[in-house]
Design a protein around this motif. Structure first.
Motif, short mmCIF file in Angstrom:
data_model
loop_
_atom_site.label_atom_id
_atom_site.label_comp_id
_atom_site.label_asym_id
_atom_site.label_seq_id
_atom_site.Cartn_x
_atom_site.Cartn_y
_atom_site.Cartn_z
N THR A 1 1.06 -1.37 -0.37
CA THR A 1 -0.18 -0.12 -0.16
C THR A 1 0.77 1.03 -0.02
O THR A 1 0.49 1.88 -0.40
N GLU A 2 2.13 1.10 0.19
CA GLU A 2 2.91 1.99 0.66
C GLU A 2 4.19 1.88 -0.63
O GLU A 2 5.29 2.56 -0.39
N ALA A 3 3.67 1.05 -1.44
CA ALA A 3 4.89 1.01 -2.30
C ALA A 3 5.73 2.31 -3.52
O ALA A 3 7.13 2.09 -3.53
N ALA A 4 4.85 3.65 -3.56
CA ALA A 4 5.81 4.67 -3.58
C ALA A 4 6.98 5.04 -2.72
O ALA A 4 7.95 5.82 -3.43
N LEU A 5 7.09 4.76 -1.83
CA LEU A 5 7.91 4.99 -0.86
C LEU A 5 9.24 4.49 -0.92
O LEU A 5 10.51 5.05 -0.77
N ILE A 6 9.82 3.52 -1.74
CA ILE A 6 10.66 2.96 -1.88
C ILE A 6 11.57 3.46 -3.24
O ILE A 6 10.36 3.48 -4.37
N PRO A 7 12.77 4.05 -3.63
CA PRO A 7 12.90 4.85 -4.70
C PRO A 7 13.01 3.75 -6.02
O PRO A 7 13.53 2.66 -5.20
N PRO A 8 12.09 3.64 -7.00
CA PRO A 8 12.68 3.14 -8.30
C PRO A 8 14.05 2.67 -8.41
O PRO A 8 15.09 2.88 -8.71
N ALA A 9 13.98 0.82 -8.60
CA ALA A 9 14.89 0.93 -9.37
C ALA A 9 15.72 2.01 -10.39
O ALA A 9 14.77 1.81 -11.58
N THR A 10 16.75 2.20 -10.70
CA THR A 10 16.75 2.88 -12.63
C THR A 10 17.04 1.99 -13.50
O THR A 10 18.01 0.35 -12.86
N LEU A 11 17.27 1.75 -14.43
CA LEU A 11 17.72 1.54 -15.63
C LEU A 11 19.57 1.36 -15.11
O LEU A 11 20.10 -0.02 -15.95
N ASP A 12 20.31 2.10 -14.47
CA ASP A 12 21.70 1.75 -14.60
C ASP A 12 21.75 0.81 -13.34
O ASP A 12 22.82 -0.75 -13.10
N ASN A 13 20.84 0.86 -12.33
CA ASN A 13 20.98 -0.12 -11.32
C ASN A 13 20.81 -1.37 -11.94
O ASN A 13 21.09 -2.80 -11.55
N VAL A 14 19.67 -1.63 -12.48
CA VAL A 14 19.02 -2.55 -12.69
C VAL A 14 20.37 -3.76 -14.39
O VAL A 14 21.11 -4.22 -14.25
N GLN A 15 20.72 -2.87 -14.65
CA GLN A 15 22.01 -2.95 -15.11
C GLN A 15 23.11 -3.70 -14.97
O GLN A 15 23.61 -4.79 -14.95
N ALA A 16 23.71 -3.20 -13.94
CA ALA A 16 24.70 -3.51 -13.08
C ALA A 16 24.52 -4.86 -12.43
O ALA A 16 25.27 -5.59 -12.45
N VAL A 17 23.17 -5.14 -11.82
CA VAL A 17 23.21 -6.76 -11.57
C VAL A 17 22.53 -7.61 -12.54
O VAL A 17 23.73 -8.24 -12.17
N VAL A 18 21.91 -7.00 -13.40
CA VAL A 18 22.11 -8.21 -15.08
C VAL A 18 23.63 -8.58 -15.23
O VAL A 18 24.12 -9.62 -15.79
N THR A 19 24.73 -7.48 -15.17
CA THR A 19 25.60 -7.34 -15.45
C THR A 19 26.99 -8.46 -14.44
O THR A 19 27.01 -9.71 -15.37
N ASP A 20 26.00 -7.81 -12.93
CA ASP A 20 27.14 -8.81 -12.22
C ASP A 20 26.66 -10.62 -12.24
O ASP A 20 27.02 -11.45 -12.27
N MET A 21 25.33 -11.15 -12.12
CA MET A 21 24.83 -12.61 -12.53
C MET A 21 25.73 -12.91 -13.83
O MET A 21 25.33 -14.53 -13.34
N THR A 22 25.69 -12.16 -14.52
CA THR A 22 26.20 -12.69 -16.83
C THR A 22 27.33 -13.11 -15.87
O THR A 22 27.84 -14.37 -16.44
N ASN A 23 27.85 -12.83 -15.06
CA ASN A 23 29.57 -12.45 -15.01
C ASN A 23 29.11 -13.53 -14.02
O ASN A 23 30.51 -14.16 -14.17
N THR A 24 28.75 -13.27 -12.94
CA THR A 24 29.14 -15.26 -12.17
C THR A 24 28.73 -16.28 -12.99
O THR A 24 29.48 -17.26 -12.76
N LEU A 25 28.25 -16.68 -13.86
CA LEU A 25 26.92 -17.17 -14.53
C LEU A 25 28.52 -17.30 -15.49
O LEU A 25 29.04 -19.11 -15.86
#
Length: 191
Positions: free
Chosen positions: A161-185
């Motif tokens: 009910t208060e979801a807007a209070l979490i700062p949204p994930a940005t494209l840079d955040n998403v790219q950093a995590v996916v890059t990290d997961m790909t490197n681990t893979l």
């Protein structure tokens, strides 16, 4: 146009060499910075703590003949202070990994490419992104990468009910995590 075609052709031939023969644990792919990248101001809580809508990261939601699917859910809730989560405000990160199990490396890489371009491109379009696997498509809350015979997908859903209070994930955040997961893979699972 010619330059991009050459770039794409190079990526395709390089990706065919990557082959992942063993089952992949989707929960072991995120690196230590995933929490900081995707869930600022939150604490991680057990995934069963709150009833959440299932995110369909990829069209098929179970393993079938010719592929092996593993998935992982990580749930974060807004930190009210002292690590106390507010379960009215949460972020659900769902990771799915489809590994095509055909012994023919070229054939399984082609099937992985087809899954990404045919089935997942409707999500946000497929384009090349530097250093994030061979092919990738992004939106603010979704990402997918193909490398060899594997397609890795991630969906981020904010709820409560208060979801807007979490700062949204940005494209840079998403790219950093996916890059990290790909490197681990590529480091831990490549044959």
């Amino acid at each position: 146009m010619l330059a991009s075609a050459v770039l794409c052709a190079g990526c395709q031939s390089a990706s065919a060499a990557a082959h992942y023969p063993e089952s992949i644990d989707a929960c072991k792919l995120p690196g230590p910075n995933a929490h900081n990248q995707l869930a600022p101001g939150t604490v991680e809580v057990p995934a069963g703590s709150v009833k959440t809508a299932d995110a369909k990261v990829i069209p098929q939601d179970r393993s079938t003949e010719g592929n092996d699917l593993t998935s992982c859910k990580r749930l974060f809730a807004r930190d009210l202070g002292g690590g106390k989560p507010n379960m009215q405000d949460y972020r659900l990160v769902t990771i799915a990994v489809v590994r095509f199990t055909d012994s023919d490396a070229e054939g399984s890489a082609a099937k992985a490419s087809q899954l990404l371009t045919d089935a997942l491109s409707d999500h946000s379009g497929v384009r090349l992104v530097t250093d994030v696997g061979d092919e990738a498509g992004f939106s603010e809350q979704w990402a997918a990468v193909r490398t060899g015979n594997v397609v890795l997908g991630m969906a981020i859903a904010d709820g409560g009910t208060e979801a807007a209070l979490i700062p949204p994930a940005t494209l840079d955040n998403v790219q950093a995590v996916v890059t990290d997961m790909t490197n681990t893979l590529q480091r831990d699972y490549k044959g």
